[in-house]
Write a protein that holds these residues in place. Structure first.
Motif, short mmCIF file in Angstrom:
data_model
loop_
_atom_site.label_atom_id
_atom_site.label_comp_id
_atom_site.label_asym_id
_atom_site.label_seq_id
_atom_site.Cartn_x
_atom_site.Cartn_y
_atom_site.Cartn_z
N VAL A 121 0.81 -1.22 0.00
CA VAL A 121 0.00 0.00 0.00
C VAL A 121 0.85 1.27 0.00
O VAL A 121 0.62 2.18 -0.80
N GLU A 124 2.77 1.80 -3.33
CA GLU A 124 1.89 2.01 -4.47
C GLU A 124 1.17 3.35 -4.40
O GLU A 124 1.02 4.03 -5.43
N GLU A 125 0.74 3.74 -3.22
CA GLU A 125 0.02 5.02 -3.12
C GLU A 125 0.97 6.21 -3.26
O GLU A 125 0.65 7.20 -3.92
N ARG A 129 -0.33 7.43 -6.80
CA ARG A 129 -1.31 8.46 -6.49
C ARG A 129 -0.64 9.72 -5.97
O ARG A 129 -1.32 10.73 -5.72
N LEU A 199 -8.76 4.61 -7.12
CA LEU A 199 -8.01 5.05 -5.94
C LEU A 199 -7.59 6.51 -6.06
O LEU A 199 -7.55 7.23 -5.07
N SER A 212 -6.40 7.60 -0.18
CA SER A 212 -6.29 6.37 -0.97
C SER A 212 -5.52 5.28 -0.22
O SER A 212 -5.78 4.10 -0.42
N HIS A 216 -7.14 1.67 0.16
CA HIS A 216 -6.34 0.57 -0.39
C HIS A 216 -6.01 -0.45 0.70
O HIS A 216 -6.15 -1.67 0.50
N THR A 219 -9.07 -2.47 1.69
CA THR A 219 -9.42 -3.45 0.66
C THR A 219 -8.50 -4.66 0.71
O THR A 219 -8.96 -5.81 0.75
N ASN A 220 -7.19 -4.43 0.73
CA ASN A 220 -6.24 -5.54 0.69
C ASN A 220 -6.20 -6.33 2.00
O ASN A 220 -6.29 -7.56 2.01
#
Length: 231
Positions: A121, A124-125, A129, A199, A212, A216, A219-220
């Protein structure tokens, strides 16, 4: 947005950093180093964004309260979706995933709060993002499709290696059956790209990457936890 040599160099370096990070995390490093790799890569990316002249606002890292509230609202919606999937027997195959294994409580905490939070997370964010949209010219005051789509496309490519195991999910196997692995990989990457746009909408709504991050992570980590509980 006017491209400068510094911004272009930072973008190339960011892509190289991400390529090296996903290769190391998925093919080279031992499991315990997965979150460390993600954390180090995230810090490098933030440094590249600042080097390119992006402000903390451009990177989505200047606010906490509004992003947190937006993220918690998104987490609530995710929880509702999870609850519906649990309540409908036909949808429970979504949680039957051969990648989960049979972790005990300690291992589950490590997977969710270690590997997922920092190894997945956070990197990636911050990358898709935060830094990459900032380098491509995204702003918080209005929605701009080009930088968001470029970032989402790279987010899809980022999932090339993890997508190789997507067929081990029972729901995916039930729908796609004997579909070639390469086709499943491409579909999973495309789905990741769409998820990247979703996201980014939460990041845009909350005016910060923390929004986000929360959605995220919920969710994961929530999906993994439910997969363990209903296996």
């Amino acid at each position: 947005m006017s491209w400068t040599l510094r911004r272009l160099s930072a973008l190339v370096a960011a892509v190289v950093t991400l390529a090296a990070s996903t290769t190391l995390a998925n093919r080279v490093l031992p499991g315990w180093a997965y979150p460390v790799c993600g954390l180090v890569a995230a810090l490098v990316l933030v440094g590249l964004g600042r080097f390119a002249g992006c402000t903390w606002t451009d990177l989505g890292l200047s606010r906490l309260r509004r992003p947190a509230l937006a993220g918690l609202a998104g987490a609530g919606l995710v929880a509702v979706v999870f609850g519906i999937a649990l309540a409908v027997p036909a949808l429970r195959t979504v949680y039957q995933d051969g990648r989960v294994g049979d972790p005990d409580l300690g291992q589950l905490l490590w997977l969710t709060c270690g590997r997922i939070l920092f190894g997945t997370v956070l990197i990636e964010e911050v990358a898709f993002r935060g830094v990459l949209p900032g380098l491509f010219g995204a702003t918080d005051d209005r929605w701009r499709w080009p930088p968001i789509l470029w970032s989402a496309a790279l987010f899809g490519l980022w999932h090339a290696l993890p997508a190789l195991a997507i067929g081990r999910n029972a729901a995916v196997h039930a729908v796609f059956g004997s579909t070639p692995v390469v086709v499943l990989q491409v579909l999973a990457m495309a789905a990741a790209g769409v998820a990247g746009i979703f996201l980014h909408w939460w990041r845009h709504l909350g005016r910060g990457v923390l929004a986000s991050v929360i959605v995220h992570f919920t969710t994961n980590a929530g999906g993994l936890t439910l997969a363990v509980l209903v296996r």
